[in-house]
Design an enzyme around this catalytic site. Structure first.
Site, PDB file in Angstrom:
ATOM      1  N   TYR A   8      38.154  52.509 106.636  1.00  0.00           N
ATOM      2  CA  TYR A   8      38.851  53.443 105.742  1.00  0.00           C
ATOM      3  C   TYR A   8      40.302  53.632 106.183  1.00  0.00           C
ATOM      4  CZ  TYR A   8      39.561  57.620 102.835  1.00  0.00           C
ATOM      5  OH  TYR A   8      40.028  58.525 101.916  1.00  0.00           O
ATOM      6  N   SER A  36      45.851  58.738 101.740  1.00  0.00           N
ATOM      7  CA  SER A  36      45.204  59.779 102.539  1.00  0.00           C
ATOM      8  C   SER A  36      46.005  59.999 103.812  1.00  0.00           C
ATOM      9  CB  SER A  36      43.782  59.345 102.908  1.00  0.00           C
ATOM     10  OG  SER A  36      43.202  60.266 103.832  1.00  0.00           O
TER      11      SER A  36
END
Ligand code: NAD
Length: 251
Positions: free
Chosen positions: A144, A131
């Protein structure tokens, strides 16, 4: 006779969102796909599917068994499954949320590669779905950010350690993508139209990406067209990371 070999692919987190788009694109292009998710992925015509948790040893063993029995060989492994539920800052993210995030997003890709290594042939490929949030951090998203940042460098470690076996390992780093989850979070915000514009404005192209646009890049990285590409982190982000702030907008 020259018979083209079917490409065999394992996609994790394939019940919805980006993983679903990846499984669909491979299936459309004639691959034999094993779709894996916590809930049984919707059936794709002529394809395999399995309910399994990539973060559990038993789940990974079942994935390996299904891959061996149904595919025989795994030309491409796509580590896409992710846990995105542990919100919180460095000071307040829960220990259990932190642990689950690392288990699913970082440890599972490593362990799954180990579990499937005997099925990955010379010339095979691993594609990890990282990501832009693994390239940079945000406030209140410590778990995350850390898991995806770890996956970025795990991709490089895998590239180096698996190259002697003739395997290539790359990652994609998507920007904001219009998955069910992202659209639901926009809809749940106080001012959905403004929130959507805010998301769009993170990208130089001033729009949110489509799951299929990530799938196309994953397909390329897993294919022989990318035969000299390994250890690369490819942003699929509409130019978000081309700028140090606000997608190049003057401030
Ligand atoms: P999603 O939440 O819609 O789908 C993820 C899927 O993974 C779900 O179906 C979920 O059930 C499955 N999953 C979660 N934990 C699992 C486990 N332990 N075992 C098996 N399956 C599991 O997410 P998405 O938006 O489609 O994201 C897919 C990937 O793309 C993730 O790695 C995510 O981090 C990454 N990503 C998404 C975006 C975005 O904007 N949507 C942006 C950057 C990166």
């Amino acid at each position: 006779t020259l018979e083209r070999m079917t490409v065999n692919v394992v996609v994790t987190g394939a019940a919805r969102g980006i993983g679903r788009a990846i499984a669909e694109l491979y299936a459309e292009r004639g691959a034999h796909v094993l779709s894996v998710d916590l809930t049984l992925p919707p059936a794709l015509k002529g394809q395999e599917r399995l309910k399994a948790d990539v973060a559990s040893r038993a789940g990974r063993a079942r994935i390996a068994r299904a891959a061996r029995e149904k595919l025989g060989r795994v030309d491409v492994l796509v580590n896409n499954a992710a846990y995105q539920g542990a919100h919180g800052s460095v000071l307040d993210v829960s220990e259990s949320g932190w642990q689950r995030t690392l288990d699913v997003n970082l440890s599972a890709p490593l362990m799954l590669v180990r579990e499937l290594i005997s099925l990955l042939p010379q010339g095979g490929a691993v594609v990890n779905v990282a990501s832009v949030q693994g390239l940079f951090a945000e406030q209140d998203n410590a778990a995350y950010n850390s898991s995806k940042g770890g996956l970025v460098n795990l991709t490089r470690a895998m590239c180096l350690d698996l190259a002697p076996r003739g395997l290539r390992v790359n990652a994609v780093a998507p920007g904001a993508i219009s998955t069910e989850a992202v659209m639901a979070s926009i809809d749940a915000s106080a001012d959905p139209a403004q929130t959507r514009r805010d998301y769009e404005d993170l990208h130089a192209l001033r729009r949110i990406g489509e799951p299929r646009e990530v799938a196309q890049a994953v397909y390329f990285l897993g294919s022989p067209e990318a035969s000299f590409i390994t250890g690369v982190i490819l942003p699929i982000d509409g130019g978000m990371t081309a700028s140090f702030m606000m997608a190049g907008r003057p401030v």
